[in-house]
Design a protein around this motif. Structure first.
Motif, short mmCIF file in Angstrom:
data_model
loop_
_atom_site.label_atom_id
_atom_site.label_comp_id
_atom_site.label_asym_id
_atom_site.label_seq_id
_atom_site.Cartn_x
_atom_site.Cartn_y
_atom_site.Cartn_z
N LEU A 47 55.20 -13.10 -10.79
CA LEU A 47 54.34 -13.61 -11.85
C LEU A 47 53.44 -12.47 -12.35
N GLU A 48 52.83 -12.69 -13.51
CA GLU A 48 52.04 -11.62 -14.11
C GLU A 48 50.69 -11.44 -13.43
N ARG A 49 50.10 -12.56 -12.93
CA ARG A 49 48.76 -12.49 -12.37
C ARG A 49 48.70 -13.27 -11.06
N GLY A 50 47.62 -13.02 -10.32
CA GLY A 50 47.38 -13.79 -9.11
C GLY A 50 48.12 -13.24 -7.90
N LEU A 51 48.05 -14.00 -6.82
CA LEU A 51 48.67 -13.58 -5.56
C LEU A 51 50.17 -13.36 -5.72
N LEU A 52 50.82 -14.19 -6.54
CA LEU A 52 52.28 -14.10 -6.70
C LEU A 52 52.71 -13.00 -7.66
N SER A 53 51.76 -12.16 -8.08
CA SER A 53 52.15 -10.97 -8.85
C SER A 53 52.72 -9.89 -7.92
N ASN A 54 52.50 -10.07 -6.62
CA ASN A 54 53.12 -9.19 -5.62
C ASN A 54 54.51 -9.75 -5.32
N PRO A 55 55.58 -9.00 -5.60
CA PRO A 55 56.94 -9.51 -5.40
C PRO A 55 57.23 -9.98 -3.97
N ASN A 56 56.61 -9.34 -2.98
CA ASN A 56 56.84 -9.75 -1.59
C ASN A 56 56.20 -11.10 -1.29
N TYR A 57 54.98 -11.32 -1.78
CA TYR A 57 54.33 -12.62 -1.61
C TYR A 57 55.09 -13.70 -2.38
N PHE A 58 55.58 -13.31 -3.55
CA PHE A 58 56.36 -14.24 -4.39
C PHE A 58 57.61 -14.69 -3.63
N ALA A 59 58.31 -13.74 -3.00
CA ALA A 59 59.50 -14.07 -2.23
C ALA A 59 59.16 -14.95 -1.03
N LEU A 60 58.04 -14.67 -0.38
CA LEU A 60 57.62 -15.48 0.77
C LEU A 60 57.36 -16.92 0.36
N ALA A 65 59.56 -22.72 0.64
CA ALA A 65 60.01 -23.95 -0.02
C ALA A 65 61.48 -24.26 0.21
N LEU A 66 62.30 -23.25 0.51
CA LEU A 66 63.75 -23.47 0.60
C LEU A 66 64.16 -24.50 1.67
N PRO A 67 63.60 -24.48 2.88
CA PRO A 67 63.98 -25.53 3.84
C PRO A 67 63.60 -26.93 3.35
N LEU A 68 62.52 -27.02 2.59
CA LEU A 68 62.11 -28.32 2.04
C LEU A 68 63.07 -28.79 0.96
N VAL A 69 63.67 -27.83 0.24
CA VAL A 69 64.70 -28.17 -0.74
C VAL A 69 65.91 -28.78 -0.04
N VAL A 70 66.27 -28.21 1.10
CA VAL A 70 67.40 -28.74 1.88
C VAL A 70 67.10 -30.15 2.35
#
Length: 205
Positions: A47-60, A65-70
């Motif tokens: 994302l452009e701003r915020g904590l999720l602007s860090n690609p590693n945090y974004f991936a985390l 969420a992925l197990p919850l999708v399952v």
């Protein structure tokens, strides 16, 4: 404070399911925002701003969420078909965004998650999951730009100077060296303070 309120006010199983589904929707929303208008620093999705602007945090965040999708996909009750279609769509978007984040830690963690799932199911399902994961991995990986594919295979400081974009590969190599240095420091500190450690927040990168 927000975490304490959420946990304290979630008192029934239905409320817990609603909360976990909200996590899935939030992750998928972040993935869509990144795919259709997020930041692309050095070709890595975030994302452009915020904590999720860090690609590693974004991936985390996507990994959480992925197990919850399952769980959403495999649940019973009403509207099963609709829920499975929705879960497949949300999972696909999240996986694509995860791969495009360029986070090697995220990709390795995903591999460990799939491996642990395979360990827990029957032989037939082991084969099916392994085949599905392989096809999905190859198809998504093939759609990535060359710079990201090269980043995923950069494991030492020398590789960044040999192939591909010097800027992107050099960044990946520098990141690898930083992690190796951090690992050596962590081992040294563990040996120096083996019982009580150094306390929370005192070993930031």
């Amino acid at each position: 404070a927000i975490w304490a309120l959420l946990v304290g006010l979630t008192v029934t199983f239905r409320e817990c399911k609603l909360l976990l589904n909200a996590v899935v929707l939030a992750a998928a929303t972040a993935a869509l925002m990144a795919l259709f208008g997020g930041g692309a620093e050095m070709a890595r999705l975030s994302l452009e701003r915020g904590l999720l602007s860090n690609p590693n945090y974004f991936a985390l965040e996507l990994l959480i969420a992925l197990p919850l999708v399952v769980c959403l996909y495999s649940g019973g009750g009403r509207f099963v078909v609709f829920r499975r279609v929705l879960a497949a769509g949300l999972g696909g978007v999240s996986l694509l965004a995860l791969f495009k984040s360029g986070s090697r830690a995220g990709l390795y963690s995903l591999g460990v998650m799939v491996f642990l799932v395979i360990l827990r199911v029957s032989l037939i399902r082991k084969i099916l999951i392994a085949l599905a994961a392989g096809v999905l991995f190859v198809s998504i990986f093939a759609s990535l730009p060359g710079s990201l594919r090269m980043r995923y295979f950069t494991f030492s400081g020398m590789e960044g100077t040999q192939i591909g974009s010097a800027l992107i590969d050099g960044s990946a190599a520098a990141s690898t060296l930083e992690r190796q240095h951090t690992l050596r420091e962590s081992l040294s500190i563990t040996l120096t303070h083996p019982i009580f450690g150094v306390g929370l927040g005192n070993f930031s990168p």
